[in-house]
Design a protein around this motif. Structure first.
Motif, PDB file in Angstrom:
ATOM      1  N   VAL A  67       0.802  -1.064  -0.043  1.00 32.98           N
ATOM      2  CA  VAL A  67       0.001  -0.023  -0.091  1.00 32.98           C
ATOM      3  C   VAL A  67       0.763   1.175  -0.125  1.00 32.98           C
ATOM      4  O   VAL A  67       0.779   2.344  -0.522  1.00 32.98           O
ATOM      5  CB  VAL A  67      -0.955  -0.013   1.238  1.00 32.98           C
ATOM      6  CG1 VAL A  67      -1.799   1.372   1.472  1.00 32.98           C
ATOM      7  CG2 VAL A  67      -1.833  -1.069   1.087  1.00 32.98           C
ATOM      8  N   LEU A  68       2.032   1.324   0.775  1.00 31.80           N
ATOM      9  CA  LEU A  68       2.888   2.456   0.849  1.00 31.80           C
ATOM     10  C   LEU A  68       3.509   2.714  -0.392  1.00 31.80           C
ATOM     11  O   LEU A  68       3.455   3.724  -0.843  1.00 31.80           O
ATOM     12  CB  LEU A  68       3.794   2.244   2.059  1.00 31.80           C
ATOM     13  CG  LEU A  68       4.854   3.452   2.144  1.00 31.80           C
ATOM     14  CD1 LEU A  68       4.073   4.711   2.633  1.00 31.80           C
ATOM     15  CD2 LEU A  68       5.807   2.731   3.163  1.00 31.80           C
ATOM     16  N   VAL A  71       1.046   3.936  -3.252  1.00 38.68           N
ATOM     17  CA  VAL A  71       0.875   5.481  -2.742  1.00 38.68           C
ATOM     18  C   VAL A  71       2.009   6.394  -3.307  1.00 38.68           C
ATOM     19  O   VAL A  71       1.972   7.449  -3.884  1.00 38.68           O
ATOM     20  CB  VAL A  71       0.267   5.600  -1.129  1.00 38.68           C
ATOM     21  CG1 VAL A  71       0.431   7.196  -0.957  1.00 38.68           C
ATOM     22  CG2 VAL A  71      -0.806   4.980  -0.794  1.00 38.68           C
ATOM     23  N   THR A  75       1.653   8.530  -6.798  1.00 43.93           N
ATOM     24  CA  THR A  75       1.205   9.906  -6.580  1.00 43.93           C
ATOM     25  C   THR A  75       2.591  10.475  -6.621  1.00 43.93           C
ATOM     26  O   THR A  75       3.362  10.068  -6.553  1.00 43.93           O
ATOM     27  CB  THR A  75       0.413  10.244  -5.285  1.00 43.93           C
ATOM     28  OG1 THR A  75       1.154   9.946  -4.126  1.00 43.93           O
ATOM     29  CG2 THR A  75      -0.941   9.339  -5.323  1.00 43.93           C
ATOM     30  N   GLY A  86       8.945   4.636  -1.826  1.00 34.36           N
ATOM     31  CA  GLY A  86       8.190   3.752  -2.636  1.00 34.36           C
ATOM     32  C   GLY A  86       8.819   2.719  -3.045  1.00 34.36           C
ATOM     33  O   GLY A  86       8.492   1.363  -2.853  1.00 34.36           O
TER      34      GLY A  86
END
Length: 118
Positions: A67-68, A71, A75, A86
């Motif tokens: 998830v990290l 994200v 983005t 990331g």
């Protein structure tokens, strides 16, 4: 096919039920769950600590890092630093994949008729 050998007691690991794969600084090692608890007791420093890859803690870590990573890479949050975070967040995910492919997939899920180690 070579058997998976515990790095603590040097005996064969017969199924995934008794397997704990652990990592420490880019190394992945298989252990019996009993041997891993003994290894944790023997470890004196945080730098020498082995962290489990499979099991609930490994699954939670991988999900959070996926998830990290999505994200940060998907983005423009934090710019270039976010992209670096990331990419670094993919490290536990890659460890889990390597562990599954090289160690866990070679073992049966559960062996009903386990003979005690000799």
């Amino acid at each position: 096919m070579k058997p998976i050998i515990c790095r603590y007691c040097s005996k064969e690991i017969r199924d995934r039920d008794e397997l704990v794969t652990a990592s420490n600084w880019f190394r992945i090692r298989p252990y019996h769950f009993r041997c891993f608890s003994l290894l944790e007791q023997d470890t004196k420093t945080v730098a020498g600590a082995w962290t489990p890859i499979n099991g609930r803690t490994g699954l939670v870590t991988v999900l959070i890092m996926v998830v990290l990573s999505i994200v940060m890479l998907g983005t423009s949050l934090l710019g270039g630093i976010g992209d670096l975070i990331g990419i670094l967040a993919l490290y536990p995910v890659l460890l889990r994949l390597i562990s599954f492919i090289t160690i866990e997939s070679r073992l049966p899920k559960f062996v009903e008729d386990k003979k005690p180690p000799q």
